[in-house]
Scaffold this motif. Structure first.
Motif, short mmCIF file in Angstrom:
data_model
loop_
_atom_site.label_atom_id
_atom_site.label_comp_id
_atom_site.label_asym_id
_atom_site.label_seq_id
_atom_site.Cartn_x
_atom_site.Cartn_y
_atom_site.Cartn_z
N LEU A 51 0.83 -1.20 0.00
CA LEU A 51 0.00 0.00 0.00
C LEU A 51 0.87 1.25 0.00
CD1 LEU A 51 -2.87 1.12 0.11
CD2 LEU A 51 -2.76 0.97 2.61
N ALA A 52 1.94 1.25 0.78
CA ALA A 52 2.86 2.39 0.78
C ALA A 52 3.57 2.52 -0.57
CB ALA A 52 3.89 2.21 1.90
N TRP A 53 3.92 1.37 -1.18
CA TRP A 53 4.56 1.38 -2.50
C TRP A 53 3.64 2.03 -3.53
CZ3 TRP A 53 5.06 -3.72 -5.77
CH2 TRP A 53 5.61 -3.42 -7.01
N MET A 54 2.39 1.61 -3.58
CA MET A 54 1.47 2.15 -4.57
C MET A 54 1.15 3.62 -4.31
SD MET A 54 1.24 -0.25 -6.61
CE MET A 54 1.62 -2.00 -6.66
N SER A 55 1.12 4.02 -3.04
CA SER A 55 0.88 5.43 -2.73
C SER A 55 2.02 6.29 -3.23
CB SER A 55 0.69 5.60 -1.22
OG SER A 55 -0.43 4.88 -0.76
N PRO A 155 -2.86 7.43 -12.72
CA PRO A 155 -2.72 8.86 -13.03
C PRO A 155 -1.33 9.37 -12.66
CG PRO A 155 -4.08 8.53 -11.09
CD PRO A 155 -3.86 7.18 -11.68
N LEU A 156 -0.83 10.28 -13.45
CA LEU A 156 0.49 10.85 -13.19
C LEU A 156 0.43 11.83 -12.04
CD1 LEU A 156 1.62 11.52 -16.87
CD2 LEU A 156 2.21 9.57 -15.42
N ALA A 157 1.59 12.06 -11.44
CA ALA A 157 1.65 12.98 -10.30
C ALA A 157 1.32 14.40 -10.73
CB ALA A 157 3.04 12.92 -9.67
N THR A 158 1.64 14.75 -11.98
CA THR A 158 1.39 16.11 -12.48
C THR A 158 0.04 16.25 -13.16
OG1 THR A 158 2.55 15.51 -14.53
CG2 THR A 158 3.85 16.57 -12.79
N GLU A 163 -8.45 14.25 -7.43
CA GLU A 163 -8.35 14.56 -6.02
C GLU A 163 -7.48 13.54 -5.28
OE1 GLU A 163 -12.26 14.80 -4.47
OE2 GLU A 163 -12.84 16.54 -5.70
N ASP A 164 -7.01 13.95 -4.11
CA ASP A 164 -6.16 13.05 -3.32
C ASP A 164 -6.91 11.80 -2.88
OD1 ASP A 164 -4.06 14.81 -3.59
OD2 ASP A 164 -4.43 15.81 -1.66
N GLU A 168 -5.76 7.93 -3.43
CA GLU A 168 -5.64 6.95 -2.34
C GLU A 168 -6.47 5.71 -2.62
OE1 GLU A 168 -6.73 8.91 1.22
OE2 GLU A 168 -5.00 10.30 1.23
N LEU A 169 -7.66 5.91 -3.16
CA LEU A 169 -8.51 4.76 -3.49
C LEU A 169 -7.88 3.91 -4.59
CD1 LEU A 169 -11.20 3.33 -2.95
CD2 LEU A 169 -12.24 4.80 -4.70
#
Length: 243
Positions: A51-55, A155-158, A163-164, A168-169
C-alpha cells in the motif's frame, strides 16, 4: 484384484495418513487466512508495504523501477508454474519404473512393502497436488499482469483534475490486486511444501504424518514468528512514526 484394490484404499492406516495430511494442509491454510485478518503476520505486514509502495508510485511520473519490480514478481510465479509442469511430466514417467522403485523403497519401508497399485495411487495424488500448484501459480501470474495494467493506467503525479482521495482509493485497489497475486503465490508454495511431505509416504505412512506436521511448524514459524517478520514489523512501525 478389485477386492484387493478396495482393501488398499480402505486401509485404516492409509485413511488416517490421508486425513492427517489434508487436515494439516487445509487446516493451516484456514488458520493462516483467518489470523492474517486479526493479527500481524507476513501477509498483513507486506500488504501495508504494498500500500505504501502504490501510494508513492502515484506521486512520481517515472515508473520504470516499479514496472521492473512487477516483472520480477511475475517471473517468480512463472518459474514455479513451469517447474510444476516439469514435475508432473516426471511423475508420469515414474509410472514406467514402478517395479524398480518399489524394489529400492522396500528396504526403507517400515511396514509391509507397497504394491504397484499403491505406488500408482500415490503418484496420482502428487500429480493432482502439482496440478493445483500449476493453476495457482498461473493465476498469480495473471493477477500480476492485471496489476501491471493498473500501474500503466495510474494517473500521473502532475495530472490535474484528480483529487487526493481518488489517488488513495486507486492505490488501495492496486495494492489489493498485488496482495491477491502474492497470496496465490503463497498457496502454490504451500502445495510444494506439502507435496514434499506427501513424498514421505513412499517411505511409510508415519513419515508422511510426521513430515506434514513438520511442514505446518515450519510455515507457522516463518509467517508468524520468523526474524524476517519481526524485522518487517519494526520497519512498518518506523515508517508509521516517520509519517
Amino acid at each position: 484384484m478389485e477386492k484387493h484394490s478396495i482393501s488398499l484404499l480402505l486401509n485404516p492406516l492409509d485413511i488416517a495418513t490421508l486425513f492427517v495430511f489434508f487436515a494439516c494442509w487445509w487446516g493451516y491454510a484456514f488458520y493462516a487466512q483467518y489470523n492474517s485478518k486479526r493479527r500481524s503476520c507476513l501477509v498483513s505486514v507486506l500488504h501495508q508495504f504494498r500500500l505504501a509502495w502504490m501510494s508513492r508510485l502515484l506521486r512520481r511520473d517515472n515508473r520504470i523501477a516499479d514496472a521492473s519490480v512487477m516483472a520480477n514478481l511475475e517471473r517468480s510465479s512463472l518459474f514455479f508454474a513451469s517447474s510444476s509442469l516439469l514435475i508432473i511430466a516426471g511423475l508420469f514417467t515414474a509410472f514406467n519404473y514402478s517395479e524398480k522403485a518399489l524394489g529400492i523403497l522396500s528396504d526403507f519401508y517400515l511396514l509391509s512393502p507397497m504394491s504397484q497399485q499403491e505406488w500408482e495411487l500415490k503418484i496420482i495424488v502428487l500429480v493432482v497436488i502439482f496440478s493445483y500448484a500449476f493453476f495457482t501459480f498461473t493465476w498469480s501470474v495473471r493477477q500480476y499482469n492485471f496489476c501491471s495494467v493498473l500501474v500503466g493506467s495510474a494517473p500521473l503525479a502532475t495530472e490535474r483534475g484528480i483529487e487526493d482521495s481518488e489517488r488513495e482509493l486507486y492505490a488501495m485497489h492496486m495494492a489489493q490486486i498485488c496482495s491477491l497475486a502474492a497470496n496465490q503465490f503463497n498457496y502454490g508454495l504451500r502445495a510444494f511444501y506439502f507435496a514434499m511431505a506427501f513424498c514421505g509416504w513412499f517411505l511409510g505412512p508415519y513419515f508422511c504424518m510426521a513430515a506434514s506436521l513438520m511442514v505446518v511448524a515450519v510455515l507457522y514459524r516463518r509467517e508468524f514468528r520468523s526474524k524476517t517478520f519481526k524485522t518487517l514489523s519494526r520497519g512498518l512501525v518506523m515508517k508509521s512514526h516517520a509519517s
